[in-house]
Write a protein that holds these residues in place. Structure first.
Motif, PDB file in Angstrom:
ATOM      1  N   ALA A  82      58.594  39.319  19.027  1.00 34.25           N
ATOM      2  CA  ALA A  82      58.100  38.329  18.153  1.00 34.25           C
ATOM      3  C   ALA A  82      58.321  36.795  18.928  1.00 34.25           C
ATOM      4  N   PHE A  83      59.353  36.711  19.869  1.00 36.97           N
ATOM      5  CA  PHE A  83      59.692  35.479  20.570  1.00 36.97           C
ATOM      6  C   PHE A  83      60.217  35.750  21.854  1.00 36.97           C
ATOM      7  N   ILE A  84      59.761  34.940  22.769  1.00 37.68           N
ATOM      8  CA  ILE A  84      60.278  35.036  24.310  1.00 37.68           C
ATOM      9  C   ILE A  84      60.703  33.714  25.056  1.00 37.68           C
ATOM     10  N   ARG A  85      61.273  33.948  25.738  1.00 37.04           N
ATOM     11  CA  ARG A  85      61.766  32.832  26.809  1.00 37.04           C
ATOM     12  C   ARG A  85      60.911  32.354  27.851  1.00 37.04           C
ATOM     13  N   ASP A  86      59.588  33.274  27.940  1.00 34.50           N
ATOM     14  CA  ASP A  86      58.894  32.652  29.101  1.00 34.50           C
ATOM     15  C   ASP A  86      58.213  31.388  28.531  1.00 34.50           C
ATOM     16  N   VAL A  87      57.644  30.743  29.535  1.00 32.58           N
ATOM     17  CA  VAL A  87      56.961  29.130  29.282  1.00 32.58           C
ATOM     18  C   VAL A  87      55.701  29.465  29.653  1.00 32.58           C
ATOM     19  N   LEU A  89      58.294  23.538  21.426  1.00 32.23           N
ATOM     20  CA  LEU A  89      59.180  24.631  21.166  1.00 32.23           C
ATOM     21  C   LEU A  89      59.004  25.623  19.936  1.00 32.23           C
ATOM     22  N   PRO A  90      59.085  26.794  19.939  1.00 32.59           N
ATOM     23  CA  PRO A  90      59.138  27.390  18.716  1.00 32.59           C
ATOM     24  C   PRO A  90      59.679  26.987  17.334  1.00 32.59           C
ATOM     25  N   GLY A  91      59.454  27.043  16.150  1.00 31.35           N
ATOM     26  CA  GLY A  91      59.869  26.519  14.980  1.00 31.35           C
ATOM     27  C   GLY A  91      61.279  27.153  14.735  1.00 31.35           C
ATOM     28  N   SER A  92      62.020  26.263  14.305  1.00 33.92           N
ATOM     29  CA  SER A  92      63.524  26.871  14.049  1.00 33.92           C
ATOM     30  C   SER A  92      63.538  27.684  12.811  1.00 33.92           C
ATOM     31  N   ILE A  93      64.164  28.967  12.791  1.00 34.28           N
ATOM     32  CA  ILE A  93      64.316  29.846  11.737  1.00 34.28           C
ATOM     33  C   ILE A  93      65.521  29.604  11.179  1.00 34.28           C
ATOM     34  N   MET A  94      65.888  29.560   9.819  1.00 31.23           N
ATOM     35  CA  MET A  94      67.244  29.529   9.277  1.00 31.23           C
ATOM     36  C   MET A  94      67.737  30.815   8.908  1.00 31.23           C
ATOM     37  N   SER A  95      67.127  31.888   8.636  1.00 33.21           N
ATOM     38  CA  SER A  95      67.615  33.183   8.457  1.00 33.21           C
ATOM     39  C   SER A  95      66.575  34.158   8.727  1.00 33.21           C
ATOM     40  N   ALA A  96      66.954  35.378   8.832  1.00 33.98           N
ATOM     41  CA  ALA A  96      66.231  36.536   9.403  1.00 33.98           C
ATOM     42  C   ALA A  96      65.664  36.770   8.225  1.00 33.98           C
ATOM     43  N   THR A 155      63.986  38.723  13.271  1.00 34.75           N
ATOM     44  CA  THR A 155      65.274  39.416  13.115  1.00 34.75           C
ATOM     45  C   THR A 155      66.200  38.477  13.202  1.00 34.75           C
ATOM     46  N   ALA A 156      67.444  38.851  12.988  1.00 33.58           N
ATOM     47  CA  ALA A 156      68.611  37.985  13.645  1.00 33.58           C
ATOM     48  C   ALA A 156      68.586  37.552  14.924  1.00 33.58           C
ATOM     49  N   GLU A 157      68.136  38.467  15.825  1.00 35.10           N
ATOM     50  CA  GLU A 157      68.195  38.155  17.179  1.00 35.10           C
ATOM     51  C   GLU A 157      67.021  37.073  17.359  1.00 35.10           C
ATOM     52  N   ASP A 158      65.839  37.192  16.772  1.00 38.79           N
ATOM     53  CA  ASP A 158      65.012  36.177  16.872  1.00 38.79           C
ATOM     54  C   ASP A 158      65.621  34.657  16.539  1.00 38.79           C
ATOM     55  N   VAL A 159      66.308  34.493  15.576  1.00 37.45           N
ATOM     56  CA  VAL A 159      67.056  33.415  15.042  1.00 37.45           C
ATOM     57  C   VAL A 159      67.806  32.957  16.051  1.00 37.45           C
ATOM     58  N   THR A 160      68.656  33.836  16.834  1.00 39.50           N
ATOM     59  CA  THR A 160      69.566  33.329  17.542  1.00 39.50           C
ATOM     60  C   THR A 160      68.950  32.893  19.107  1.00 39.50           C
ATOM     61  N   LEU A 161      67.858  33.641  19.366  1.00 40.77           N
ATOM     62  CA  LEU A 161      66.957  33.348  20.565  1.00 40.77           C
ATOM     63  C   LEU A 161      66.469  31.950  20.356  1.00 40.77           C
ATOM     64  N   ILE A 162      65.713  31.394  19.325  1.00 41.47           N
ATOM     65  CA  ILE A 162      65.180  30.162  19.056  1.00 41.47           C
ATOM     66  C   ILE A 162      66.237  29.169  19.198  1.00 41.47           C
ATOM     67  N   HIS A 163      67.415  29.378  18.462  1.00 42.61           N
ATOM     68  CA  HIS A 163      68.632  28.587  18.487  1.00 42.61           C
ATOM     69  C   HIS A 163      68.963  28.111  19.676  1.00 42.61           C
ATOM     70  N   ASP A 164      69.086  29.482  20.656  1.00 45.03           N
ATOM     71  CA  ASP A 164      69.708  28.958  21.729  1.00 45.03           C
ATOM     72  C   ASP A 164      68.445  28.346  22.971  1.00 45.03           C
ATOM     73  N   LEU A 165      67.404  28.600  22.721  1.00 44.55           N
ATOM     74  CA  LEU A 165      66.218  28.000  23.444  1.00 44.55           C
ATOM     75  C   LEU A 165      66.109  26.518  23.282  1.00 44.55           C
ATOM     76  N   VAL A 166      66.111  26.153  21.823  1.00 41.71           N
ATOM     77  CA  VAL A 166      65.902  24.831  21.352  1.00 41.71           C
ATOM     78  C   VAL A 166      67.268  23.854  22.158  1.00 41.71           C
ATOM     79  N   ASN A 167      68.406  24.565  22.103  1.00 38.18           N
ATOM     80  CA  ASN A 167      69.628  24.109  22.384  1.00 38.18           C
ATOM     81  C   ASN A 167      69.567  23.881  24.080  1.00 38.18           C
ATOM     82  N   ASP A 168      68.934  24.740  24.802  1.00 40.68           N
ATOM     83  CA  ASP A 168      68.837  24.603  26.167  1.00 40.68           C
ATOM     84  C   ASP A 168      68.171  23.399  26.632  1.00 40.68           C
TER      85      ASP A 168
END
Length: 222
Positions: free
Chosen positions: A157-162, A180-187, A192-205
């Motif tokens: 659903a989400f990816i770290r490609d640019v 950047l993709p919009g942040s997700i508060m919960s799965a 999924t929970a993996e999507d939530v983590t991926l976006i959170h990490d991407l924005v943080n980076d």
């Protein structure tokens, strides 16, 4: 003349209508050359290695980021659901005598060598913004993303490609933004929970880099 004494131009003057006297100074040939030098490493995929100056647009899903980007860039970003919000999109605007839109994909470093070669081979130029939605959807499929409909066609659903989009024209501001993709508060059922983590990490980076200017978009109800 604005309340703070800043001279402004007629808002009906096309792309230049957004320019203030201060922004005019940033459009000099010297400044444009500096910004081109900064963006050359970015378009080569070195943004993950070097800390480059950038404006990063972030916010929750459906917070109105696309509307803010349109107001700044005067580019009609696609409104189709799940489009252009599922990977980082670097938008580089440049002044040129002709209008053009060039795109390329910068693969995530965790991709396999075969995938990197395939994604780096993609480049396309269009001249009409009406073709932008189809072009972005083509990139989405190439990255292996699903369409969000539950019908398959990709597994992520989400990816770290640019996705790198360079927009040129005679009235364009010399400006680079990262959407950047919009942040997700919960799965949920679609994310999924993996999507939530991926976006959170991407924005943080992106926002943790010292040379980043953060443009946070928040809805009025929040």
């Amino acid at each position: 003349m604005s309340n703070d004494g800043t001279e402004t131009k007629d808002i009906n003057g096309g792309g230049e209508g957004l320019l203030t006297a201060s922004l005019d100074q940033l459009q000099s040939s010297d400044y444009r050359q500096v910004l081109d030098v900064v963006d050359n490493p970015r378009t080569c995929g070195l943004g993950t290695i070097l800390q480059l100056p950038q404006i990063v647009v972030c916010g929750d899903q459906s917070s109105g980021k696309s509307s803010v980007l349109e107001a700044i860039t005067e580019v009609p970003f696609p409104r189709k659901e799940n489009l252009c919000t599922r990977f980082a999109t670097e938008i580089a605007m440049r002044r040129d005598s002709k209008d053009s839109i060039k795109t390329k994909i910068i693969p995530d470093k965790t991709r396999t060598e075969k995938e990197i070669v395939k994604l780096e081979a993609f480049t396309k130029t269009i001249s009409d913004f009406d073709d932008l939605p189809d072009l972005i959807e083509e990139c989405t499929e190439l990255m292996g993303l699903n369409d969000g409909s539950g019908t398959g066609r990709g597994t992520k659903a989400f990816i770290r490609d640019v996705l790198s989009i360079e927009i040129a024209g005679p009235n364009r501001l010399q400006l680079t933004l990262v959407d950047l993709p919009g942040s997700i508060m919960s799965a949920n059922n679609e994310q999924t929970a993996e999507d939530v983590t991926l976006i959170h990490d991407l924005v943080n980076d992106y926002v943790s880099e010292s040379r980043t200017i953060i443009l946070a978009v928040v809805t009025a109800k929040n």
